[in-house]
Design an enzyme around this catalytic site. Structure first.
Site, PDB file in Angstrom:
ATOM      1  CG  HIS A 102       1.487  16.444 -24.734  1.00  0.00           C
ATOM      2  ND1 HIS A 102       2.085  17.723 -24.639  1.00  0.00           N
ATOM      3  CD2 HIS A 102       2.167  15.523 -24.270  1.00  0.00           C
ATOM      4  CE1 HIS A 102       3.401  17.244 -24.333  1.00  0.00           C
ATOM      5  NE2 HIS A 102       3.350  15.854 -23.971  1.00  0.00           N
ATOM      6  CG  HIS A 117      -1.335  12.106 -26.479  1.00  0.00           C
ATOM      7  ND1 HIS A 117      -1.839  12.686 -25.269  1.00  0.00           N
ATOM      8  CD2 HIS A 117      -0.157  11.689 -26.209  1.00  0.00           C
ATOM      9  CE1 HIS A 117      -1.047  12.625 -24.340  1.00  0.00           C
ATOM     10  NE2 HIS A 117       0.099  12.398 -24.661  1.00  0.00           N
ATOM     11  CG  HIS A 169       6.142  12.106 -26.319  1.00  0.00           C
ATOM     12  ND1 HIS A 169       4.924  11.831 -26.315  1.00  0.00           N
ATOM     13  CD2 HIS A 169       6.524  13.004 -25.328  1.00  0.00           C
ATOM     14  CE1 HIS A 169       4.250  12.506 -25.532  1.00  0.00           C
ATOM     15  NE2 HIS A 169       5.144  13.208 -24.863  1.00  0.00           N
ATOM     16  CE  LYS A 223       5.079  17.715 -14.550  1.00  0.00           C
ATOM     17  NZ  LYS A 223       5.192  16.324 -15.259  1.00  0.00           N
ATOM     18  NE  ARG A 267      -4.129  -1.874   1.853  1.00  0.00           N
ATOM     19  CZ  ARG A 267      -4.121  -3.053   2.249  1.00  0.00           C
ATOM     20  NH1 ARG A 267      -3.150  -3.202   3.340  1.00  0.00           N
ATOM     21  NH2 ARG A 267      -5.004  -3.962   2.150  1.00  0.00           N
ATOM     22  CD  GLU A 292      -3.659  16.641 -16.484  1.00  0.00           C
ATOM     23  OE1 GLU A 292      -2.612  15.693 -15.988  1.00  0.00           O
ATOM     24  OE2 GLU A 292      -3.733  16.262 -17.591  1.00  0.00           O
ATOM     25  CD  GLU A 323       7.057  16.380 -23.327  1.00  0.00           C
ATOM     26  OE1 GLU A 323       6.232  17.242 -22.878  1.00  0.00           O
ATOM     27  OE2 GLU A 323       6.802  15.496 -23.934  1.00  0.00           O
ATOM     28  CE  LYS A 339      -0.281  13.864 -15.118  1.00  0.00           C
ATOM     29  NZ  LYS A 339      -0.844  13.930 -16.388  1.00  0.00           N
ATOM     30  CG  ASN A 376      -2.864  17.948 -21.162  1.00  0.00           C
ATOM     31  OD1 ASN A 376      -1.813  17.022 -20.817  1.00  0.00           O
ATOM     32  ND2 ASN A 376      -3.837  17.756 -20.441  1.00  0.00           N
ATOM     33  NE  ARG A 388       0.290  17.520 -13.290  1.00  0.00           N
ATOM     34  CZ  ARG A 388       0.774  16.636 -12.331  1.00  0.00           C
ATOM     35  NH1 ARG A 388       0.627  16.746 -11.014  1.00  0.00           N
ATOM     36  NH2 ARG A 388       2.009  15.700 -12.866  1.00  0.00           N
TER      37      ARG A 388
HETATM   38  N1  NAD Z   1       4.834  10.685 -15.336  1.00  0.00           N
HETATM   39  C1  NAD Z   1       4.676  11.680 -16.075  1.00  0.00           C
HETATM   40  O1  NAD Z   1       4.245  12.853 -15.883  1.00  0.00           O
HETATM   41  C2  NAD Z   1       5.239  11.436 -17.548  1.00  0.00           C
HETATM   42  C3  NAD Z   1       5.599  12.673 -18.313  1.00  0.00           C
HETATM   43  C4  NAD Z   1       5.986  12.522 -19.612  1.00  0.00           C
HETATM   44  C5  NAD Z   1       6.401  11.283 -20.078  1.00  0.00           C
HETATM   45  N2  NAD Z   1       6.174  10.292 -19.168  1.00  0.00           N
HETATM   46  C6  NAD Z   1       6.341   8.843 -19.748  1.00  0.00           C
HETATM   47  O2  NAD Z   1       7.933   8.893 -19.801  1.00  0.00           O
HETATM   48  C7  NAD Z   1       8.330   7.910 -20.703  1.00  0.00           C
HETATM   49  C8  NAD Z   1       9.340   8.251 -21.772  1.00  0.00           C
HETATM   50  O3  NAD Z   1      10.618   8.766 -20.864  1.00  0.00           O
HETATM   51  P1  NAD Z   1      12.067   8.926 -21.683  1.00  0.00           P
HETATM   52  O4  NAD Z   1      11.813   9.655 -22.947  1.00  0.00           O
HETATM   53  O5  NAD Z   1      12.961   9.345 -20.564  1.00  0.00           O
HETATM   54  O6  NAD Z   1      12.172   7.370 -22.021  1.00  0.00           O
HETATM   55  P2  NAD Z   1      13.239   5.952 -21.455  1.00  0.00           P
HETATM   56  O7  NAD Z   1      12.847   5.783 -20.015  1.00  0.00           O
HETATM   57  O8  NAD Z   1      12.410   4.661 -22.381  1.00  0.00           O
HETATM   58  O9  NAD Z   1      14.597   6.605 -22.001  1.00  0.00           O
HETATM   59  C9  NAD Z   1      14.852   6.758 -23.193  1.00  0.00           C
HETATM   60  C10 NAD Z   1      15.985   5.657 -23.478  1.00  0.00           C
HETATM   61  O10 NAD Z   1      17.297   6.637 -23.010  1.00  0.00           O
HETATM   62  C11 NAD Z   1      17.904   5.628 -22.184  1.00  0.00           C
HETATM   63  N3  NAD Z   1      18.518   6.528 -21.309  1.00  0.00           N
HETATM   64  C12 NAD Z   1      18.027   7.228 -20.242  1.00  0.00           C
HETATM   65  N4  NAD Z   1      18.859   7.795 -19.732  1.00  0.00           N
HETATM   66  C13 NAD Z   1      20.110   7.357 -20.327  1.00  0.00           C
HETATM   67  C14 NAD Z   1      21.483   8.090 -20.152  1.00  0.00           C
HETATM   68  N5  NAD Z   1      21.742   9.010 -18.825  1.00  0.00           N
HETATM   69  N6  NAD Z   1      22.566   7.633 -20.831  1.00  0.00           N
HETATM   70  C15 NAD Z   1      22.208   6.580 -21.677  1.00  0.00           C
HETATM   71  N7  NAD Z   1      20.806   6.176 -22.115  1.00  0.00           N
HETATM   72  C16 NAD Z   1      19.935   6.522 -21.272  1.00  0.00           C
HETATM   73  C17 NAD Z   1      17.167   4.640 -21.895  1.00  0.00           C
HETATM   74  O11 NAD Z   1      17.438   3.270 -21.612  1.00  0.00           O
HETATM   75  C18 NAD Z   1      16.140   4.333 -23.161  1.00  0.00           C
HETATM   76  O12 NAD Z   1      16.579   3.557 -23.877  1.00  0.00           O
HETATM   77  C19 NAD Z   1       7.090   7.455 -21.396  1.00  0.00           C
HETATM   78  O13 NAD Z   1       6.698   6.056 -21.091  1.00  0.00           O
HETATM   79  C20 NAD Z   1       6.243   8.519 -20.845  1.00  0.00           C
HETATM   80  O14 NAD Z   1       4.631   8.022 -20.771  1.00  0.00           O
HETATM   81  C21 NAD Z   1       5.649  10.284 -17.979  1.00  0.00           C
HETATM   82 ZN    ZN Z   2       4.954  14.798 -23.314  1.00  0.00          ZN
END
Ligand code: NAD
Ligand code: ZN
Length: 375
Positions: free
Chosen positions: A253, A257, A270, A232, A125, A242, A189, A147, A250, A246
């Site tokens: 987006h 999306h 993305h 942020k 939990r 949101e 972003e 999130k 979007n 917040r």
């Molecule tokens: N929680 C939220 O508010 C929120 C907001 C935006 C996006 N997201 C989510 O985030 C995800 C995308 O995040 P992302 O773009 O970081 O993708 P990711 O975590 O897949 O990382 C992208 C790539 O970069 C590599 N990588 C990361 N840091 C590295 C480093 N320092 N050196 C070498 N390689 C590295 C990872 O292994 C991966 O291959 C999606 O699932 C999306 O839905 C969440």
């Molecule tokens: Zn985004």
């Protein structure tokens, strides 16, 4: 002695300290963040790419300080953000004896942060977790705001929580090993913040010839990340779940999306999709009289220069609009659209007419040279 954070994110029910690590020693992550939490065990969750480059050093640092560490290394990629992998990670927590006094350390990009935060939120939990984002997208966006979640088959982030980390440690030195495409994509972003919330950031970006010019610039990256996190933090703290302000995050987006879905999440990354989505929003805003024509043109030129549009051939405005209408988040939010009305300024409009959205989509698709013969 406690080390003060650089920023406090104040929510009604908790405060999340944010530490910017540039100028701090890596060992301060243990001293300033982890030690005061006094965990009985730590689960270090990462993916194979990040762990190979940065995980061993962190693991050694924690062990040296006397912590009991269980390491969970995941396959890199969006497929990892699934209920099945979440169950495996929870199983690993169980096998390693994690208790309610334990701590999860999420070392990685948004995939690791979303997944590890989600498991931390449901294991027993809810146990504490710390975000250590390593991608530019995670540093400017996903690690901040609380999130967390996983995808359910094709439905992005369908299972999730608002669950705040105990702390966020943002070290832009990790970006040195981030692949170029990942760095570039995160500018979707970054531009979102600049165009809707941060005029100073916009001025800096508007003066850049290209994203590649700053990739290796440590001082620029540190400043960039600080500004985005601060924006942020302000927005998320004012509206954690949101319902109001917040929604500004979007920007780009809504159509973005739909484009990602139309490309079956493979054709566009993305950041590219968000860039096209921001162009659609600005074109729509101009048509609705919410955005003045000169600013629509200037903002679109800036987006196009830093994130050149991908080929949009074969896409149909009607199908994109249908995808948006099916997006529960969009229809549920009374078909709301976010526009940039000037550098660092925004306007949120509800009940945007579908015909105007379709016309803006048609305009942006027709402006694509690869698509003009087709539309
Ligand atoms: N929680 C939220 O508010 C929120 C907001 C935006 C996006 N997201 C989510 O985030 C995800 C995308 O995040 P992302 O773009 O970081 O993708 P990711 O975590 O897949 O990382 C992208 C790539 O970069 C590599 N990588 C990361 N840091 C590295 C480093 N320092 N050196 C070498 N390689 C590295 C990872 O292994 C991966 O291959 C999606 O699932 C999306 O839905 C969440
Ligand atoms: Zn985004």
């Amino acid at each position: 002695m406690t080390v003060p954070p650089d920023l406090d994110m104040r929510y009604p029910h908790c405060t999340v300290p944010v530490f910017f690590a540039d100028g701090r020693e890596p060992a301060e992550l243990e001293r300033a963040v982890i030690r005061p939490l006094a965990p009985d065990r730590i689960a270090l969750v990462s993916d194979a790419n990040v762990f190979a480059r940065h995980g061993y050093a962190l693991e050694a640092l924690l062990a040296q300080a006397g912590h009991v560490v269980a390491t969970v290394v995941l396959q890199p990629g969006e497929e990892t953000k699934s209920p099945e992998v979440a169950a495996e990670v929870a199983g690993a927590f169980c096998e390693n004896g994690l208790s309610r006094r334990s701590l999860v350390l999420a070392l990685g990009g948004g995939v690791v942060g979303d997944l590890a935060g989600f498991v931390a939120g449901i294991y027993m939990r809810g146990i504490r977790y710390v975000q250590v984002p390593t991608s530019l997208l995670a540093q400017v966006d996903s690690a901040v705001g609380g999130k967390v979640g996983v995808n359910l088959h094709d439905a992005k982030n369908m299972l999730g929580l608002f669950y705040q980390p105990a702390a966020i440690w943002v070290d832009t030195r990790y970006l040195a090993t981030l692949p170029e495409a990942e760095y570039h994509g995160a500018f979707g972003e970054v531009l979102k913040y600049a165009l809707t919330l941060d005029a100073t950031l916009y001025e800096r970006l508007a003066a850049l010839p290209a994203v590649a010019a700053v990739r290796g610039d440590a001082a620029f990256n540190a400043e960039l990340v600080r500004r985005c996190v601060a924006r942020k933090a302000e927005v998320a703290a004012a509206d954690e779940t949101e319902r109001g302000l917040r929604r500004v995050l979007n920007f780009g987006h809504t159509a973005g999306h739909a484009l990602e879905a139309a490309g079956e999440y493979r054709r566009f990354c993305h950041g590219e999709a968000v860039a096209v989505g921001m162009v659609v929003a600005q074109e729509l805003g101009r048509r609705l009289g919410c955005v003045d024509a000169a600013w629509a043109e200037a903002s679109i030129a800036c987006i196009r220069r830093l994130l050149p549009a991908p080929a949009l051939d074969g896409l149909d405005a009607g199908a994109l609009l249908a995808a948006m209408t099916h997006d529960k988040k969009w229809s549920g939010s009374r078909r709301c659209f976010v526009f940039s009305t000037g550098p660092g300024r925004h306007r949120i409009e509800d009940d945007v007419p579908a015909e105007a959205v379709a016309a803006a989509l048609r305009h942006v698709l027709a402006a694509d040279p690869a698509a003009s013969a087709w539309v």
